[in-house]
Design a protein around this motif. Structure first.
Motif, short mmCIF file in Angstrom:
data_model
loop_
_atom_site.label_atom_id
_atom_site.label_comp_id
_atom_site.label_asym_id
_atom_site.label_seq_id
_atom_site.Cartn_x
_atom_site.Cartn_y
_atom_site.Cartn_z
N ILE A 1 -0.09 4.69 -5.74
CA ILE A 1 0.07 5.56 -4.77
C ILE A 1 -0.52 5.04 -3.19
O ILE A 1 0.16 4.93 -2.29
CB ILE A 1 -0.29 7.10 -4.79
N ALA B 1 1.59 3.72 0.01
CA ALA B 1 1.32 4.21 1.50
C ALA B 1 1.39 2.97 2.14
O ALA B 1 1.75 2.96 3.47
CB ALA B 1 0.01 4.69 1.53
N ARG B 2 0.80 1.78 1.79
CA ARG B 2 1.00 0.55 2.91
C ARG B 2 2.36 0.08 2.95
O ARG B 2 2.68 -0.30 3.96
CB ARG B 2 0.01 -0.43 2.05
N GLN C 1 5.13 1.97 2.67
CA GLN C 1 5.77 2.68 3.75
C GLN C 1 5.55 2.46 5.11
O GLN C 1 6.22 2.49 6.06
CB GLN C 1 5.71 4.28 3.56
N ASN C 2 4.25 1.82 5.37
CA ASN C 2 3.61 1.67 6.91
C ASN C 2 4.57 0.30 7.11
O ASN C 2 4.93 0.34 8.33
CB ASN C 2 2.36 1.38 6.59
N GLY D 1 -1.89 11.05 -2.55
CA GLY D 1 -3.24 11.58 -3.28
C GLY D 1 -3.62 11.00 -4.44
O GLY D 1 -3.33 9.74 -4.91
N GLY E 1 -10.59 8.39 -7.83
CA GLY E 1 -9.50 8.47 -6.86
C GLY E 1 -9.98 7.79 -5.67
O GLY E 1 -9.07 7.01 -5.00
N ARG E 2 -10.96 8.10 -4.82
CA ARG E 2 -11.56 7.54 -3.77
C ARG E 2 -11.63 6.08 -3.86
O ARG E 2 -11.31 5.01 -3.03
CB ARG E 2 -12.68 8.12 -3.11
N HIS F 1 -8.17 4.10 -4.42
CA HIS F 1 -7.52 4.23 -2.97
C HIS F 1 -8.30 2.80 -2.25
O HIS F 1 -7.71 2.25 -1.57
CB HIS F 1 -8.00 5.53 -2.28
N PHE G 1 -6.63 -0.32 -0.61
CA PHE G 1 -6.36 -0.45 0.92
C PHE G 1 -7.10 -1.90 1.20
O PHE G 1 -6.81 -2.73 1.95
CB PHE G 1 -6.92 0.54 1.34
N ASP H 1 -5.91 -4.90 3.05
CA ASP H 1 -6.46 -5.34 4.60
C ASP H 1 -6.84 -6.77 4.59
O ASP H 1 -6.75 -7.46 5.54
CB ASP H 1 -7.73 -4.48 4.59
N GLU I 1 -3.66 -8.59 5.14
CA GLU I 1 -3.27 -8.60 6.26
C GLU I 1 -3.88 -9.82 7.28
O GLU I 1 -3.57 -10.31 8.39
CB GLU I 1 -3.46 -7.30 6.99
N SER J 1 -17.53 0.94 -3.67
CA SER J 1 -18.55 1.50 -3.03
C SER J 1 -19.71 1.67 -4.06
O SER J 1 -19.24 1.37 -5.34
CB SER J 1 -18.48 2.54 -2.13
#
Lengths: 349, 213
Positions: A22, A26-27, A29-30, A90, A207-208, A211, A215, A219, A222, A234
């Motif tokens: 998911i 998200a990336r 679709q960006n 989510g 989940g966090r 995610h 990301f 990142d 990019e 974390s």
């Protein structure tokens, strides 16, 4: 390997796959929305990030209506691809698939307690989880929760420890501990006016973290860095490491059985579930295979599973005498057919 | 090395047990203690300017109570400008924020309907959200201080000629009543180190000096 076991494992694996997919979507679709996808794919070709994105793009373009011809060239139908890519969002804590929004009841209750408000959106996203739990009991734990899955797998490490001649302990604190954790967490939530249980609830943490890791992966790409990365995780992930090491060395499935506030809430909601494992005691040979198989540490042989059974079906699969099977029972069913109970009572006399 | 009554296997077993217990307990405690208000914010989130939240966010104490720290708004965001605080941010952990200088909000308004808890109110009009207000630093802005002629912020502003109008030499003038605080002007400002136009909000981390909650 029973059919039910295979189905359950498949669902658990799919949940983990979607949890990681998911944020990738998200990336993706960006890049599609910003009309940068072709440039990104070209620039990132041959890298891990580029490979993942290329796989997603190829899959997306294969979906019906995702491509169109313009000026003699086959292109993405941007609006359609965006619609597909934005279908799900989510994680295990709160997710939306198409029009269906599903939030963990623990998160919803916490939000309501902390804010002293009952927003419609939150109630709407409770419909599916509540209905499923009322009907089937604590199935989030056995079918969805990625940490429950992880702990089921690390359960097997306890055998490996024995092989290394380290005898893992199996402390068995009271099962009511988790209801205490739930109550204490809700009081703390009300006092601090922030939802605190979500900070220690493993599926929410996973989940966090998933995610953030995905990301961070994009990142970095990019910024033009494609090497091996360790970003995004974390120190909250350490809590998971602690749970697993405690599980392997000290107490089998301790989090799910004795501590988890989410499991406690699901147990309470699923108290009257009509679908449950039933014992046919005349067939039972008292072999106790089901007792060893139960991930929640319950005793299906005595038919005393109560509200903590998560309907995983491991006991049904382990039974060699066909004494255990899923059926309809429980307080709700009792209310529905009082006559049968009377008949049963009469026949006993 | 030898300890009477404790062979090597026993020693490692005890060590593993003890460290496992302490680690688990400590992890739980730290998870809760880490919630102390006013913790350090990640680099780039400027406490002096306030936190930029996604469009439609409730006011701060309500937002922190309502938001369940899922990831749905960040997944829905078309511009991928929504980031989530890490555990170092204490009680802000998991809540969404935007760093306009990195990536500004394009006001796609997908985050509002994505929020399951009502912490973000769904927005329908691009003129309506109030994420903050752009403030021009006239000493840094090249059109204002006379070192050049720019106009990038005016060009990129989605509410061009309403939120930002131009004065002599394209010098930007922000109209507070119309500005929604999307931050596109800040993202595209040509003054790179410290932007000459920045989104300011009244949202400050709790517990900082003189800050409203």
């Amino acid at each position: 390997m029973s059919k039910l076991h295979v189905t359950r494992r498949t669902v658990q694996v799919l949940v983990v796959v979607f949890m990681l997919l998911i944020p990738v979507l998200a990336r993706y679709q960006n890049y599609v929305a910003a009309r940068e996808i072709d440039r990104v794919l070209e620039r990132w070709s041959g890298t891990a990030a580029g490979g993942v994105l290329q796989a997603v793009d190829t899959t997306m373009r294969a979906l019906p209506g995702a491509e169109k011809e313009r000026a003699g060239r086959v292109q993405r139908d941007r609006a359609q691809v965006l619609e597909y890519a934005q279908l799900a969002r989510g994680g295990p804590w709160s997710a939306t698939v198409g029009p269906v929004s599903m939030t963990d009841p623990l998160g919803a209750v916490e939000s309501m307690v902390a804010s002293r408000a009952l927003p419609w959106v939150l109630l709407a996203s409770l419909l599916v989880p509540l209905a499923a739990t009322l009907l089937l009991g604590r199935i989030f734990c056995s079918w969805i929760c990625p940490v429950g899955f992880l702990l089921e797998l690390t359960d097997k490490m306890r055998g490996a420890m024995r092989f290394l001649e380290i005898r893992p302990r199996d402390l068995k604190p009271s099962r009511t501990t988790k209801y205490g954790v739930l109550a204490a967490g809700l009081v703390l939530t009300a006092v601090l006016a922030i939802p605190v249980l979500g900070y220690v609830y493993p599926p929410a943490i996973v989940g966090r973290e998933a995610h953030d890791v995905v990301f961070a992966f994009f990142d970095r790409a990019e910024m033009g860095r494609f090497g091996p990365w360790a970003g995004g995780l974390s120190w909250m992930a350490l809590l998971l490491v602690a749970i697993i090491s405690f599980e392997v060395l000290v107490s089998r499935r301790w989090w799910c059985r004795y501590v988890c506030p989410g499991g406690a809430l699901y147990s309470l909601i699923g108290w009257a579930r009509p679908v449950r494992v039933k014992l046919q005691s005349d067939r039972c040979t008292q072999c106790a295979l089901c007792v060893a198989a139960c991930p929640e540490g319950l005793n299906p042989m005595k038919n005393q599973m109560g509200m903590e059974c998560d309907n995983c079906g491991e006991c049904v699969a382990s039974c060699g005498d066909d004494a255990l099977a899923f059926g309809f029972d429980g307080p709700l069913i009792d209310v529905l057919r009082p006559s049968e109970r009377e008949v049963h009572a009469e026949s006993k006399q | 090395m030898s300890v009477p009554g404790l062979d090597r296997r026993e020693f490692f077993r005890v060590l593993a047990l003890r460290s496992g217990k302490i680690g688990a307990g400590g992890g739980l405690l730290y998870g809760l203690l880490g919630l102390r208000p006013g913790s350090a914010l990640p680099a780039g989130v400027r406490g002096d300017l306030g936190i930029v939240r996604p469009p439609g966010a409730l006011e701060e104490p309500d937002f922190l109570a309502r938001c369940i720290r899922c990831t749905e708004c960040a997944d829905a965001c078309e511009a991928q400008c929504i980031r989530l605080f890490g555990p170092e941010a204490g009680d802000l952990q998991g809540t969404p924020y935007i760093l306009p200088a990195d990536k500004a909000c394009t006001i796609c308004l997908a985050c509002g309907p994505a929020c399951p808890s009502g912490a973000l109110t769904p927005q329908t009009k691009r003129e309506e959200p109030r994420m903050g207000v752009a403030v021009v630093d006239e000493r840094l802005c090249v059109s204002h201080n006379g070192t050049g002629v720019c106009g990038a912020c005016h060009t990129v502003c989605p509410l061009r000629n309403r939120a930002i109008t131009q004065d002599y030499r394209n010098a930007p003038v922000v109209h507070e009543e119309a500005c929604i605080g999307c931050g596109l002007c800040e993202e595209f400002c040509i003054v790179r180190d410290r932007r000459a136009i920045r989104v300011e909000t009244r949202r400050r981390p709790r517990g900082e000096d003189g800050a409203p909650a």
